[in-house]
Design a protein around this motif. Structure first.
Motif, short mmCIF file in Angstrom:
data_model
loop_
_atom_site.label_atom_id
_atom_site.label_comp_id
_atom_site.label_asym_id
_atom_site.label_seq_id
_atom_site.Cartn_x
_atom_site.Cartn_y
_atom_site.Cartn_z
N ASP A 31 0.85 -1.22 0.02
CA ASP A 31 0.09 -0.06 0.02
C ASP A 31 0.93 1.42 -0.09
N ALA A 32 0.98 1.98 -1.17
CA ALA A 32 1.87 3.17 -1.31
C ALA A 32 1.09 4.46 -1.09
N SER A 33 0.00 4.37 -0.18
CA SER A 33 -0.64 5.78 -0.31
C SER A 33 0.10 6.92 0.78
N ARG A 34 0.71 6.36 2.13
CA ARG A 34 1.27 7.60 2.70
C ARG A 34 2.50 7.79 1.99
N GLY A 35 3.08 7.01 1.52
CA GLY A 35 4.50 7.29 0.85
C GLY A 35 4.22 8.42 -0.38
N LEU A 36 3.26 8.10 -1.20
CA LEU A 36 3.12 8.79 -2.21
C LEU A 36 2.66 10.24 -1.87
N ALA A 37 1.57 10.08 -0.68
CA ALA A 37 1.26 11.50 -0.12
C ALA A 37 2.25 12.29 0.35
N LEU A 52 5.57 2.44 4.78
CA LEU A 52 4.76 1.17 4.76
C LEU A 52 4.40 0.88 5.89
N SER A 53 2.95 0.26 5.91
CA SER A 53 2.63 -0.46 7.20
C SER A 53 3.02 -1.87 7.07
N PRO A 54 3.05 -2.37 8.06
CA PRO A 54 3.35 -3.87 8.18
C PRO A 54 2.49 -4.69 7.23
N ILE A 55 2.89 -5.54 6.81
CA ILE A 55 1.66 -6.64 5.89
C ILE A 55 0.90 -7.39 6.69
N ASP A 56 1.20 -7.74 7.90
CA ASP A 56 0.38 -8.50 8.76
C ASP A 56 -0.27 -7.75 9.81
N GLY A 57 -0.37 -6.24 9.57
CA GLY A 57 -0.99 -5.29 10.55
C GLY A 57 -2.18 -4.86 9.73
N PRO A 58 -2.84 -3.99 10.47
CA PRO A 58 -4.08 -3.17 9.85
C PRO A 58 -3.62 -2.49 8.56
N ILE A 59 -4.78 -2.09 7.78
CA ILE A 59 -4.36 -1.09 6.57
C ILE A 59 -4.29 0.37 7.14
N ASP A 60 -3.60 0.92 6.61
CA ASP A 60 -3.18 2.33 6.95
C ASP A 60 -4.36 3.22 6.92
N THR A 61 -4.79 4.04 8.05
CA THR A 61 -6.06 4.77 7.83
C THR A 61 -5.55 6.18 7.37
N LEU A 62 -4.13 6.59 7.07
CA LEU A 62 -3.67 7.77 6.68
C LEU A 62 -3.99 8.85 7.72
#
Length: 220
Positions: free
Chosen positions: A162-168, A177-187
């Motif tokens: 999930d590249a959302s935070r890095g692109l922002a 990047l958020s850990p792949i075994d954790g929850p999705i980044d809420t930004l």
């Protein structure tokens, strides 16, 4: 004059085999051929005779003009160089063009849901592996942008993630990047400028790459 002819020979021999260079190679070849042919056909002035002086020609049955030309070592050198040019020209013309590298064609993806763990498998680690990225909860197939999103590309850290935070934040650091075994980044914590930047990135991906899925939470 000899140095000029040798320079033409060197240029002709260095011409590549690319089809765009065929016309250039032909020009070098025929110019060199004309130069050396005219030089070989020219007859030098008699020894100790200044140019422009009229001399009386005598016929000698014991010798012929072709023999005197063959005895000139300069003509032998020029003939050898001309042969070298001819060999390089015709060898280059007969060489087949290099085969273009092609990647294996992959089947189209069906739209589906991806968890962060499932998405991580599509990181382009091999030439046969697709590259998927998530932006604002949408999963895009960016395989055709391998030069950017592949392992050696500037955005390589985002492949399969999930590249959302890095692109922002316009940051390619792995800390984005958020850990792949954790929850999705809420930004959470993005300011207005960063949210606008992320929106622009999302519009860019939607217009350029195929939307293949949706990012959902891990199931366990």
């Amino acid at each position: 004059m000899i140095a000029f002819g040798l320079q033409l020979a060197a240029v002709s021999s260095r011409t590549t085999h690319h089809p765009k260079d065929t016309l250039t190679r032909q020009r070098h070849f025929f110019l060199s051929f004309f130069f050396f042919s005219s030089f070989l056909d020219s007859s030098p002035n008699p020894p100790n005779q200044p140019p422009g002086t009229t001399t009386t020609t005598t016929h000698n049955t014991d010798s012929e003009t072709p023999m005197s030309s063959l005895a000139n070592p300069v003509n032998w050198i020029l003939a050898a160089v001309l042969g070298y040019i001819s060999y390089n020209y015709f060898s280059a013309s007969a060489a087949p063009p290099p085969a273009a590298a092609t990647r294996p064609k992959q089947p189209a993806l069906v739209f589906k849901e991806y968890t962060p763990k499932e998405l991580a498998a599509f990181d382009g680690r091999t030439a046969e592996t697709r590259i998927l990225m998530a932006v604002q909860g949408k999963v895009f197939d960016v395989t055709r942008g391998r030069n950017f999103y592949g392992p050696d590309g500037p955005y390589g850290n985002f492949a399969g993630r999930d590249a959302s935070r890095g692109l922002a934040k316009n940051s390619f650091d792995k800390s984005m990047l958020s850990p792949i075994d954790g929850p999705i980044d809420t930004l959470e914590g993005l300011d207005d400028d960063e949210k606008e930047a992320l929106h622009d990135w999302g519009a860019l991906f939607e217009g350029k790459y195929q939307l293949v899925g949706k990012l959902v939470e891990n199931k366990d």
